[in-house]
Design a protein around this motif. Sequence first.
Motif, PDB file in Angstrom:
ATOM      1  N   ASN A 165       3.904   5.330   2.286  1.00  0.00           N
ATOM      2  CA  ASN A 165       4.294   4.570   3.475  1.00  0.00           C
ATOM      3  C   ASN A 165       4.255   3.073   3.218  1.00  0.00           C
ATOM      4  OD1 ASN A 165       4.820   3.929   6.175  1.00  0.00           O
ATOM      5  ND2 ASN A 165       3.653   5.666   6.918  1.00  0.00           N
ATOM      6  N   THR A 166       3.263   2.633   2.462  1.00  0.00           N
ATOM      7  CA  THR A 166       3.117   1.207   2.155  1.00  0.00           C
ATOM      8  C   THR A 166       4.273   0.704   1.302  1.00  0.00           C
ATOM      9  OG1 THR A 166       0.700   1.352   2.288  1.00  0.00           O
ATOM     10  CG2 THR A 166       1.617  -0.516   1.080  1.00  0.00           C
ATOM     11  N   VAL A 167       4.671   1.482   0.289  1.00  0.00           N
ATOM     12  CA  VAL A 167       5.783   1.058  -0.572  1.00  0.00           C
ATOM     13  C   VAL A 167       7.086   1.056   0.228  1.00  0.00           C
ATOM     14  CG1 VAL A 167       7.087   1.551  -2.664  1.00  0.00           C
ATOM     15  CG2 VAL A 167       4.623   1.916  -2.637  1.00  0.00           C
ATOM     16  N   GLU A 168       7.268   2.051   1.101  1.00  0.00           N
ATOM     17  CA  GLU A 168       8.455   2.057   1.952  1.00  0.00           C
ATOM     18  C   GLU A 168       8.490   0.810   2.842  1.00  0.00           C
ATOM     19  OE1 GLU A 168      10.451   4.638   5.633  1.00  0.00           O
ATOM     20  OE2 GLU A 168       8.708   5.423   4.559  1.00  0.00           O
ATOM     21  N   TRP A 169       7.344   0.467   3.432  1.00  0.00           N
ATOM     22  CA  TRP A 169       7.244  -0.738   4.268  1.00  0.00           C
ATOM     23  C   TRP A 169       7.494  -2.000   3.452  1.00  0.00           C
ATOM     24  CZ3 TRP A 169       3.523  -4.561   3.449  1.00  0.00           C
ATOM     25  CH2 TRP A 169       3.509  -5.592   4.395  1.00  0.00           C
ATOM     26  N   ALA A 170       6.929  -2.053   2.224  1.00  0.00           N
ATOM     27  CA  ALA A 170       7.116  -3.220   1.364  1.00  0.00           C
ATOM     28  C   ALA A 170       8.582  -3.391   0.996  1.00  0.00           C
ATOM     29  CB  ALA A 170       6.260  -3.097   0.104  1.00  0.00           C
ATOM     30  N   GLY A 171       9.258  -2.275   0.726  1.00  0.00           N
ATOM     31  CA  GLY A 171      10.674  -2.346   0.405  1.00  0.00           C
ATOM     32  C   GLY A 171      11.494  -2.850   1.572  1.00  0.00           C
ATOM     33  N   ALA A 172      11.210  -2.327   2.774  1.00  0.00           N
ATOM     34  CA  ALA A 172      11.933  -2.780   3.958  1.00  0.00           C
ATOM     35  C   ALA A 172      11.677  -4.252   4.227  1.00  0.00           C
ATOM     36  CB  ALA A 172      11.520  -1.935   5.166  1.00  0.00           C
ATOM     37  N   SER A 173      10.429  -4.681   4.023  1.00  0.00           N
ATOM     38  CA  SER A 173      10.086  -6.089   4.258  1.00  0.00           C
ATOM     39  C   SER A 173      10.773  -7.003   3.259  1.00  0.00           C
ATOM     40  CB  SER A 173       8.557  -6.267   4.183  1.00  0.00           C
ATOM     41  OG  SER A 173       7.905  -5.482   5.159  1.00  0.00           O
ATOM     42  N   ALA A 174      10.777  -6.598   1.991  1.00  0.00           N
ATOM     43  CA  ALA A 174      11.425  -7.409   0.961  1.00  0.00           C
ATOM     44  C   ALA A 174      12.920  -7.521   1.216  1.00  0.00           C
ATOM     45  CB  ALA A 174      11.168  -6.803  -0.419  1.00  0.00           C
ATOM     46  N   ARG A 175      13.540  -6.404   1.587  1.00  0.00           N
ATOM     47  CA  ARG A 175      14.978  -6.437   1.863  1.00  0.00           C
ATOM     48  C   ARG A 175      15.291  -7.332   3.050  1.00  0.00           C
ATOM     49  NH1 ARG A 175      17.754  -4.014   5.571  1.00  0.00           N
ATOM     50  NH2 ARG A 175      16.010  -2.644   6.127  1.00  0.00           N
ATOM     51  N   ALA A 176      14.500  -7.215   4.122  1.00  0.00           N
ATOM     52  CA  ALA A 176      14.754  -8.024   5.315  1.00  0.00           C
ATOM     53  C   ALA A 176      14.513  -9.500   5.048  1.00  0.00           C
ATOM     54  CB  ALA A 176      13.881  -7.526   6.462  1.00  0.00           C
ATOM     55  N   MET A 177      13.409  -9.814   4.349  1.00  0.00           N
ATOM     56  CA  MET A 177      13.063 -11.218   4.103  1.00  0.00           C
ATOM     57  C   MET A 177      14.110 -11.897   3.223  1.00  0.00           C
ATOM     58  SD  MET A 177       9.565 -12.803   2.503  1.00  0.00           S
ATOM     59  CE  MET A 177       8.604 -12.112   3.851  1.00  0.00           C
ATOM     60  N   ALA A 178      14.523 -11.194   2.179  1.00  0.00           N
ATOM     61  CA  ALA A 178      15.475 -11.806   1.249  1.00  0.00           C
ATOM     62  C   ALA A 178      16.887 -11.859   1.817  1.00  0.00           C
ATOM     63  CB  ALA A 178      15.475 -11.034  -0.064  1.00  0.00           C
TER      64      ALA A 178
END
Length: 420
Positions: A15-28
């Motif tokens: 769940n954490t890696v999925e959240w990190a991926g979504a956050s990285a995609r949104a931020m960038a």
Amino acid sequence: MKYMATYDWMESFRNTVEWAGASARAMASYPAFALSPNPMIPMMAAWGEVAERSFSRMVAKPDWGIRSIVGPKGQDHLVDVVTEVEKPFGNLIHFAVRRRAPMARKILLVAPMSGHYATLLRSTVSSLLPDAEVYVTDWHNARDIPVSEGKFDIEDYTLYLVEFMRHLGPETHVIAICQPAPLTLAATAYLAGEDPDAQPRSLTLIGGPIDPDAAATDVTDFGRRVTMGQLEQLAIQRVGFKYKGAGRLVYPGLLQLAGFMSMNAERHSKAFQDQIMRVVNGEAADHDQHNRFYDEYLAVMDMTAEFYLSTVERIFKNREIAQNAFMVAGKHVDLGAISRVAVMTVEGEKDDISAPGQCVAALDMLKNLPDDKKTSHLEPDAGHYGIFAGKSWRLNIRPLVLGFIDAHSEPRVKPIRLAT
């Protein structure tokens, strides 16, 4: 409750890696970052997109995605997935084709319960639908089954198959793919002894470990090296609090996936690196080759602990099927009872999971089955996946299997239509 913490830790990491991926995609993806020439920004967005998609797929059951087929007159026919028999640990489903008369061929595809969903057979189903009524065993994810439903081991699995075959009737042609081949053979023998009139017309066994000792593979070597106590300590956990099956002992899908990936770690690593670069360059698509494969490959399901452990102990270690010593509900299942069900085996020359020799061994066990009802095929240069879903299946094996079905049908059905 000993292993629930470990199960929940794995789910928390995913769940954490999925959240990190979504956050990285949104931020960038903020428009302001478009003003910067830094190449790491689109790289971060691409990594986030691939990571989010990959880790979200690990807990989602894929859709069958079979919307329609083309009929003999060129018309599209919509396809409905209809539940024929509903059971706690798996359903019998029917791919019902609208506005089409019932086909002469009735095929039951027995899907593996070995980590992936029955949707792994999507292309197999699609290839058979134009020429047959297709039924599939749709096994459920053990994490979603409450403890109150009880156990599910290989004997229960066999009895499920017996019930499904009885429901479909004696004109059914059964195709068992990989892991369920020995248990499907046992289910057929069970019917031959207990209810002969309910036996299927034919049985096709594709790449299954009927006799694991007939040819060694990494799978059989692992089964020999590890004791049952070690296996239980290494592989078995309790479902965490997030799911309906909380507290159920299982072999977790995420743990299975880690094992799958580790066997070809370099190849998988390169595949994801290449996909990230395709996203950066705008060359990726929602249903490109990478996503089509990994959306299915990463979607894993938990197996009940008793099913996994009894499979290793009774099928691989003790070879109960191979030695005709299998018991179901206290009754000996005698393979010699099979005397009129036509049996075909299919193997791949380069199959590294169920090596050539393991599946064809079934024919020698059927002492009372006439030779004219026994057939075998070894597909040159084919691996495990290819013999039921790849090029070898489409071009060579599918026509052979349908021809075998036609030869053992009453009355004989029309000649098969070759795949294009």
